[in-house]
Design an enzyme around this catalytic site. Structure first.
Site, PDB file in Angstrom:
ATOM      1  N   LYS A   1       6.624   5.188   4.762  1.00 27.69           N
ATOM      2  CA  LYS A   1       5.268   5.066   5.322  1.00 27.69           C
ATOM      3  C   LYS A   1       4.800   6.393   5.905  1.00 27.69           C
ATOM      4  O   LYS A   1       3.605   6.658   5.982  1.00 27.69           O
ATOM      5  CB  LYS A   1       5.244   3.971   6.393  1.00 27.69           C
TER       6      LYS A   1
ATOM      7  N   GLU B   1      -5.281  -9.192  -2.866  1.00 29.39           N
ATOM      8  CA  GLU B   1      -4.339  -9.169  -3.975  1.00 29.39           C
ATOM      9  C   GLU B   1      -4.386 -10.489  -4.756  1.00 29.39           C
ATOM     10  O   GLU B   1      -4.311 -10.495  -5.992  1.00 29.39           O
ATOM     11  CB  GLU B   1      -2.923  -8.906  -3.431  1.00 29.39           C
TER      12      GLU B   1
ATOM     13  N   SER C   1      -1.109  -3.561  -8.464  1.00 30.15           N
ATOM     14  CA  SER C   1      -2.308  -4.051  -7.795  1.00 30.15           C
ATOM     15  C   SER C   1      -3.080  -2.875  -7.216  1.00 30.15           C
ATOM     16  O   SER C   1      -2.498  -1.901  -6.734  1.00 30.15           O
ATOM     17  CB  SER C   1      -1.891  -4.993  -6.665  1.00 30.15           C
TER      18      SER C   1
ATOM     19  N   CYS D   1      11.535  -4.986   3.852  1.00 31.71           N
ATOM     20  CA  CYS D   1      11.269  -4.067   4.959  1.00 31.71           C
ATOM     21  C   CYS D   1      12.122  -4.338   6.192  1.00 31.71           C
ATOM     22  O   CYS D   1      12.337  -3.435   6.996  1.00 31.71           O
ATOM     23  CB  CYS D   1       9.790  -4.091   5.326  1.00 31.71           C
TER      24      CYS D   1
ATOM     25  N   GLU E   1       3.460   7.956   2.934  1.00 29.98           N
ATOM     26  CA  GLU E   1       2.219   7.296   2.519  1.00 29.98           C
ATOM     27  C   GLU E   1       1.039   7.738   3.395  1.00 29.98           C
ATOM     28  O   GLU E   1      -0.048   8.042   2.889  1.00 29.98           O
ATOM     29  CB  GLU E   1       2.371   5.763   2.600  1.00 29.98           C
TER      30      GLU E   1
ATOM     31  N   GLU F   1      -7.451 -10.463  -6.859  1.00 28.49           N
ATOM     32  CA  GLU F   1      -7.233  -9.592  -8.012  1.00 28.49           C
ATOM     33  C   GLU F   1      -6.365 -10.310  -9.055  1.00 28.49           C
ATOM     34  O   GLU F   1      -6.624 -10.239 -10.264  1.00 28.49           O
ATOM     35  CB  GLU F   1      -6.554  -8.291  -7.557  1.00 28.49           C
TER      36      GLU F   1
ATOM     37  N   GLU G   1      -5.164  10.262  -0.616  1.00 32.97           N
ATOM     38  CA  GLU G   1      -5.997   9.072  -0.889  1.00 32.97           C
ATOM     39  C   GLU G   1      -6.358   8.328   0.398  1.00 32.97           C
ATOM     40  O   GLU G   1      -7.332   7.584   0.431  1.00 32.97           O
ATOM     41  CB  GLU G   1      -5.250   8.071  -1.778  1.00 32.97           C
TER      42      GLU G   1
ATOM     43  N   CYS H   1       2.541  -2.838  -1.941  1.00 29.07           N
ATOM     44  CA  CYS H   1       2.727  -2.569  -0.500  1.00 29.07           C
ATOM     45  C   CYS H   1       3.727  -1.472  -0.221  1.00 29.07           C
ATOM     46  O   CYS H   1       3.670  -0.829   0.821  1.00 29.07           O
ATOM     47  CB  CYS H   1       3.223  -3.800   0.234  1.00 29.07           C
TER      48      CYS H   1
HETATM   49  S1  SF4 Z   1      10.701  -0.426   4.320  1.00 34.45           S
HETATM   50 FE1  SF4 Z   1      11.525  -0.105   2.256  1.00 34.45          FE
HETATM   51  S2  SF4 Z   1      10.733  -1.882   1.121  1.00 34.45           S
HETATM   52 FE2  SF4 Z   1       9.502  -1.724   2.963  1.00 34.45          FE
HETATM   53  S3  SF4 Z   1       7.729  -0.486   2.381  1.00 34.45           S
HETATM   54 FE3  SF4 Z   1       9.259   0.909   3.211  1.00 34.45          FE
HETATM   55  S4  SF4 Z   1      10.396   1.671   1.450  1.00 34.45           S
HETATM   56 FE4  SF4 Z   1       9.300  -0.163   0.792  1.00 34.45          FE
END
Ligand code: SF4
Ligand code: SF4
Ligand code: SF4
Ligand code: FES
Ligand code: FES
Lengths: 162, 565
Positions: B358, B279, B319, B503, B361, B282, B366, B299
């Site tokens: 997550k 990052e 990014s 987080c 994600e 970049e 992807e 992130c």
């Molecule tokens: S814990 Fe909250 S701030 Fe951290 S990556 Fe997950 S959604 Fe985003």
């Protein structure tokens, strides 16, 4: 156009209030006055233009009984079920209408899209009980038979005009 | 701010700037029951659990009452106790009370207060129709039969996250909390941040539980289970075992996971170092090319989802770096291909994250290679706590064991990724040419650290003034974008974290108020302080890990393009 609703017109109404959040209810009232109901697309459009969540708009729309989220018929029949009308047998009138329009379960609007059946509590005309309104025209001292006759008359007029 | 003396149950209690009577009562050491009060959210005053009685016998909610000089209130009169018991009884009457098999059991506020107030009998009946269960989201599960209509989720989603996905609908007896038109979450703009589940006092919104899948993988001998642990997890996991927030339990976790049957344990901090380097490079390239600015960090998957759903024109500003978790996953799966071929096992990769987004994600197309996700499963901090407890393991008594080599090592700048400002600080450490302690000290004292929701710092990078903004709580990022559009501010780099405090305050963490989250953040900064290497580029295993790959291969593994043509 979706379900007969012009989205340009909807946008114009929203813009006429400056797309202000504080005018949410007024905007919804105006749109409903024009189309008799608020479709999901309308609520989404309002949310987008006022920059609020659609859940908030839905919340307001379902809070006030005056807002309808379903398409309504050309004729809106309201059978009063206030105490006076109930005592003077409004329920059989309601049942007769349901039967005549072949409404099943939670269905409120007839299959031909002509009639929507609703109940209201006390129209403030208890002396004329039992009371039914059709598109805000008051019919007093109704009976199931008179009601069906009225419906048949409207149906006939509609068929003739078609 | 108002100052004065109040009388609580006859005791003199001075107040000074507390926002409401509830806060004064709590300061006096009395824990008031509440369902709908959160200091970060607007006051709703609906649950009426926090009621107090004044001298004239008037009962009112303390969460919405202003402290006044001379005000005298009772918190526990006979009437109040009766009132609270009645509220609880009414709530239970319209609640699906199958506690023993409820996801929230043990952490449920309703259960706790019903116990505390000795409600043993429910005299009312509930005839409302049962609303459908919603497990359409990859992050959270909604069970409307458990909802007590406190509105906490509604306010957090609207006021803190800025999404407004769920709200009240209908009224009176038929009132419910739901997405518009009774849709499922998957049919909405929900970004899977999970903050609604983190504030829900009952089991009405809970995190999607994948413990079963984790055990199946661990017990499957044909699978090599390899784990990565995110920074924020290690400073929160101890809370469930009576340890203070912020205590770093990484090494105890390694031992525990091995005892549970996990094959290898690595540290996401290594992935964070990868991210920092990619990052920062970049960012330097954008500085040389003159943009596009601002560059946003990438992130946080909930932030990315927000942009995709509501503001796609900014995707080009994000990014191109994958998140640390996904960089790690891609590299790990690549490296282990040879190993898998050799011993005939399949590598199954579990990431332990503070985050519900997550889970979403990891399931994105992807981040899959030939249809197999690079990260097979995401467990939250709370899920791993449950698994450790299920195994009967006493975490505090575990011996210390470092994560495995080669990916078990990360720098201090990777550890602080777990709190707001950490990513920006890591990138700044990399970009600033002065590699002495002076830089570290300067950054430590800069506004990059702190708890303000929007913070800005200006740094001199080789003669260029770089403006950095750090923002947490997604609504603040949305507002910042509006200010940028209005031409009021502009930045080169903006770090965005959806969850307040970053987080450490993710929805996968054990439930806790804001002070706990800040203690976790402090724990990460302490870990950084004692780390041997403070900068990503000094991570001693980095070069080896990346050796042998072409530029192109590396780019493919570590970068992603979210922009849809
Ligand atoms: S814990 Fe909250 S701030 Fe951290 S990556 Fe997950 S959604 Fe985003
Ligand atoms: S997960 Fe986040 S965005 Fe989705 S409903 Fe809950 S708070 Fe709102
Ligand atoms: S879902 Fe949970 S947080 Fe939301 S209103 Fe219901 S009980 Fe409250
Ligand atoms: S009850 Fe029907 S008009 Fe009053
Ligand atoms: S906490 Fe005060 S009314 Fe709910």
């Amino acid at each position: 156009m979706a379900n007969g609703i012009s989205m340009e017109r909807v946008e114009a109404i929203i813009d006429s209030y400056g797309a202000q959040r504080s005018n949410l209810i007024a905007i919804m009232q105006d749109i409903q006055a024009e189309y008799k109901y608020l479709s999901p697309q309308v609520l989404e459009k309002i949310a987008e233009k006022l920059n609020i969540g659609v859940a908030k708009v839905y919340s307001v729309a379902t809070f006030y009984e005056n807002f309808s989220l379903e398409a309504k018929g050309k004729y809106i029949i309201k059978v009063c079920d206030g105490t006076a009308c109930h005592v003077r047998k409004s329920q059989p009138i309601y049942n007769a209408i349901r039967e005549h329009l072949k409404l099943e379960g939670k269905q409120k609007t007839s299959a031909d899209g002509l009639f929507t059946l609703e109940t209201v509590s006390c129209l403030g005309a208890c002396g004329l009980a039992p009371v039914v309104t059709i598109n805000d025209q008051v019919h007093s001292k109704m009976t199931p038979e008179a009601m069906v006759a009225l419906l048949e008359q409207i149906e006939k007029e509609e068929a003739d005009n078609a | 701010m108002a100052k004065g003396i109040m009388y609580i149950n006859g005791q003199r209690v001075p107040f000074d700037g507390e926002p409401n009577v509830l806060a004064v009562i709590r300061k006096a050491g009395i824990e008031m029951p509440t369902f709908c009060y959160y200091s970060d959210l607007s006051v709703y005053g609906a649950c009426r659990m926090c009621v107090v009685e004044d001298e004239r016998g008037k009962i009112d909610t303390s969460c919405s009452m202003q402290p006044r000089d001379g005000l005298s209130i009772k918190t526990n009169s006979a009437r109040l106790l009766k009132h609270r018991r009645m509220i609880l009884e009414l709530m239970l009457a319209s609640h699906n009370c199958n506690c023993t098999i409820c996801e929230k059991s043990g952490d449920c506020h309703l259960q706790e207060l019903a116990l505390q107030f000795g409600v043993r009998n429910v005299r009312f009946e509930d005839n409302r129709e049962v609303l459908p269960f919603d497990d359409s989201s990859p992050a959270v599960v909604r069970d409307p039969s458990k909802c007590i209509l406190c509105g906490d989720c509604v306010r957090v989603c609207e006021e803190t996250i800025g999404m407004g996905v769920i709200d009240f609908a209908k009224r009176g007896y038929n009132m419910q909390v739901t997405p518009a038109f009774g849709r499922t979450l998957s049919q909405t703009n929900c970004i899977s941040c999970g903050q609604c589940s983190a504030v829900c006092p009952t089991g009405a919104i809970t995190v999607y539980n994948q413990i079963g899948a984790a055990w199946r993988a661990i017990h499957d001998t044909s699978k090599r289970v390899v784990v990565q642990i995110a920074p924020a997890v290690r400073v929160a996991v101890g809370e469930a075992f009576g340890l203070p927030s912020g205590k770093n339990m990484l090494d105890q976790m390694v031992t525990a996971l091995k005892l549970m049957g996990v094959d290898e344990v690595y540290d996401t901090t290594f992935g964070a170092d990868l991210t920092t380097i990619q990052e920062a490079e970049e960012f330097k390239a954008r500085l040389a090319a003159g943009g596009p600015f601002p560059m946003f960090t990438s992130c946080c998957p909930a932030w990315i989802k927000y942009l995709e759903n509501e503001n796609p024109k900014y995707l080009k500003n994000v990014s191109s770096c994958k998140s640390p978790m996904e960089m790690f996953g891609a590299l790990l799966k690549e490296k282990y291909q040879a190993k898998d071929a050799e011993d005939g096992r399949t590598t199954y990769h579990i990431a332990i994250m503070p985050c519900t987004a997550k889970k979403m994600e990891a399931a994105r197309p992807e981040f899959a290679t030939d249809g197999v996700p690079d990260v097979d499963l995401v467990l939250t901090t709370q899920e791993i706590i449950d698994m450790i407890k299920e195994s009967g393991i006493q975490l505090p008594q575990m011996e210390l064991e470092s994560p495995d080599t080669p990916f078990g090592f990360g720098s201090g700048s990777g550890v602080i990724f777990g709190t707001t400002g950490g990513v920006a600080e890591a990138v700044a450490r990399y970009c600033l040419p002065d590699k002495t302690k002076n830089t570290l000290r300067k950054l430590e004292l800069s506004p990059l650290r702190g708890e303000e929701s929007i913070r800005e710092a200006t740094l001199d990078v080789g003669g260029t003034e770089i403006r950095i903004a750090v923002v947490h709580g997604l609504i603040n990022a949305q507002n910042l974008i509006k200010r940028i559009e209005a031409g009021e501010v502009n930045y080169h780099l903006i770090e965005v974290m959806t969850c307040p405090t970053g987080c450490v305050g993710g929805a996968g963490q054990p439930i806790g108020r804001r002070d706990k989250k800040l203690e976790r953040a402090a724990g990460l900064y302490t870990t950084d302080k004692t780390a041997i290497f403070k900068r990503a580029e000094f991570n001693p295993v980095m070069d080896d890990a990346l050796a042998g790959y072409s530029e192109e291969q590396l780019h493919h593994m570590l970068h992603v393009n979210y922009v849809k043509e």
